[in-house]
Structure formats: structure tokens, C-alpha cells
Motif scaffolding. Sequence first.
Motif, PDB file in Angstrom:
ATOM      1  N   GLU A  46      -7.733  23.543 -12.027  1.00  0.00           N
ATOM      2  CA  GLU A  46      -7.149  24.664 -11.294  1.00  0.00           C
ATOM      3  C   GLU A  46      -8.051  25.892 -11.451  1.00  0.00           C
ATOM      4  OE1 GLU A  46      -2.729  24.908 -12.046  1.00  0.00           O
ATOM      5  OE2 GLU A  46      -3.250  23.383 -13.535  1.00  0.00           O
ATOM      6  N   SER A 168      10.511  26.819  -7.364  1.00  0.00           N
ATOM      7  CA  SER A 168       9.752  25.898  -6.529  1.00  0.00           C
ATOM      8  C   SER A 168       9.331  24.661  -7.328  1.00  0.00           C
ATOM      9  CB  SER A 168       8.507  26.608  -5.996  1.00  0.00           C
ATOM     10  OG  SER A 168       7.595  25.690  -5.431  1.00  0.00           O
ATOM     11  N   GLN A 169       9.116  23.558  -6.629  1.00  0.00           N
ATOM     12  CA  GLN A 169       8.609  22.353  -7.281  1.00  0.00           C
ATOM     13  C   GLN A 169       7.136  22.483  -7.644  1.00  0.00           C
ATOM     14  OE1 GLN A 169      10.192  19.764  -8.331  1.00  0.00           O
ATOM     15  NE2 GLN A 169      12.209  20.015  -7.378  1.00  0.00           N
ATOM     16  N   LYS A 170       6.484  23.545  -7.168  1.00  0.00           N
ATOM     17  CA  LYS A 170       5.050  23.709  -7.381  1.00  0.00           C
ATOM     18  C   LYS A 170       4.711  24.578  -8.598  1.00  0.00           C
ATOM     19  CE  LYS A 170       4.028  23.158  -2.450  1.00  0.00           C
ATOM     20  NZ  LYS A 170       3.397  23.787  -1.248  1.00  0.00           N
ATOM     21  N   ALA A 175      10.199  23.413 -12.961  1.00  0.00           N
ATOM     22  CA  ALA A 175      10.176  23.216 -11.510  1.00  0.00           C
ATOM     23  C   ALA A 175      11.524  22.718 -11.006  1.00  0.00           C
ATOM     24  CB  ALA A 175       9.081  22.231 -11.131  1.00  0.00           C
ATOM     25  N   HIS A 279       6.689  32.404  -2.989  1.00  0.00           N
ATOM     26  CA  HIS A 279       6.269  31.019  -3.217  1.00  0.00           C
ATOM     27  C   HIS A 279       6.832  30.439  -4.508  1.00  0.00           C
ATOM     28  CE1 HIS A 279       3.457  33.540  -5.433  1.00  0.00           C
ATOM     29  NE2 HIS A 279       3.240  32.512  -6.223  1.00  0.00           N
TER      30      HIS A 279
END
Length: 323
Positions: A46, A168-170, A175, A279
Amino acid sequence: MLHCDPLQALGEHQIHVEISDRFNRQSFPEIEQHIEALWSDRVTKEPWLFNGAKFRLHSAVLSVMEKGPVAEQAVQNLPQCGEGDQLESADKSSDRLAKDEQSYVLTLQLGLTSYKDYLGTNWSREAGNLQSHGQNECADPQAFLAQPLGVGAVMSTADGDVVLLRRSQKVAEAAGLLDIPGGHPEPKMLCPEVSEEAICVDLLQGKERAVVSEIFSSVCAEISDEVNVPVNSLSKPLFMGIALNHTSAGRPSAEFYVRCTLTTDEVRDFYRRGGPEAHESTDILFLSRAKMFQLNERSPLWSEMCPSAKGAVLLYQRVMPDY
């Protein structure tokens, strides 16, 4: 769980900080190598990550100012309270003292840490071993952990509903679970001309009141960014206490209560328009005050909540019974 009888939360003027290198994370060569290896691997995967500076909470000391000598209650290393939440409460007994807000001062002993250190200690598979080593070597299981201080807010609308966000799942942690708005106070805000890596305790000496202000203002900033409501619609935060998240080895979060002048429908509308951190969540939920006080480990919603949100709920129930 350790808590006192409810009295009231604390205002910004009742919070003091002491900043010193003595409150930084302890170190030894092997853990530094481990942190660097984990960080290198994470950044490779990342590359957008950066190593931001954070405040490290060493301990919190509550001073009760009576007519006689000052009585101090150190609130640290408390017994476990179930499902990974541990509580350091800022509420006091009305039987012991009059309801005079000037009678209480909470001192936060702060050092500095970083996101990289957090990933390599609290969020590492070695966290348990580090806690054992800290207990054996320093009589403090958190001595070798980053312990970045987070902030969270139980935000109430003008209708009396409390805001929860579906993560969010991100996101990296918790998550898909329900959370309250929150984040971290940023040392960078007090050292705007200094790079994150160059921020040190010396640069913060003499800025203790500014540190307190950043802790409190960061709460409203996080609400505004995540829920997308105007900052000027939010009340001054009230400090309820500190929850320790044991899914991340006792990571501390200062929990606050904040009122919003907007109705539930207005807050929902602002949220759906999106915001700077839209987000991070996928939905907004509202719980009535009555339902907030009914929440416990037997509630179906409890299993959907992340540890920091549970800690905030428990604090709200104990510290803010009249709000």
C-alpha cells in the motif's frame, strides 16, 4: 470494568496534559527490527500509506479538588470489562463531592508515537508477547506498545438520537461494523511547518494548552468529516472517559459527548450528500436515548458494534445518565 457513580463529564478547561519523552514507548533492538520489517512490507503493498505522528497516552491521573488536600486517582491498567473493552471513567460520586466542575482535573501524560509504531506493536501478532515483556521488565504491559490516543464521539441530534456509522468493508480495522465518529488528534496541527518524521516532544513543550485544544477540536473535526455536518452545528465536546480496545492490545480512545443542533432528518440529509471521509462508512443509523441505555452484551445490535463504540456506549450510560 472500573467506573464511579455518575456526576458529570469534564470540559476542556478541566483537562491538562504533561508531555515528556518519559511517556514515549520503551524500546529494544528486536522490536525495532520487527516494526521496520512490517512497515516495509505494508508500504510495498500500500504505497499510499504515510507514517503520521500521533500522541501516545502513557497514563491518566484524575485529581479531585476538595477543601482539604488534593486526592489523586490514577486510572490505568484497569480490570477487563468483557468483549475487549476496558474503561477508565471520568465520572465521580455526588455523595462524595458537590457538583462543582472546578473540583476535578484530569491530567493526561502524553508522549509521541507514530502510525508505523502502531502497526508494529499494538496491531502486530507480537502484541501479546510485547505486553508480557513489558509487564516483566517495566511492570507495565503497555510499555513497549505505541498506544496512540484516539478520539470518539457519542453525537446526539436535536431530536435526542445518537449517530452510529456502518464502517466500510475497505477500512483496515473493524470493517463492516457499527462505530461512532472518531479518529486521532494530530501533533502535526501544532507543528505545521515540520515534517511528520521530524515532530518531537521538544517542539511541543510549552504548547500543552494547544495540545488539549487539539484533542477537543479533533473530535468535532472528525464528526464533520465523517457525518458531513457543519462544525458550527456542534456543541463543545464533553470528556466522558477513556476506553481501551483489546482487539488492538489496549489501544486507548478518549470518548466525548457532543450535541448537534440539527435534527435527525437534517443530519441524515447532510450525511447522504457525502463528505471528506465519506469513503470510511456506507450507512448512518440513529438510536434513541432509550435504546442507547438498553444496549448491553445481550442486545442483538451489540455484536455488530466495534470495540471502541461499545466502550463509548458504556461510558455514556454511566457518565451521562441525564443527557
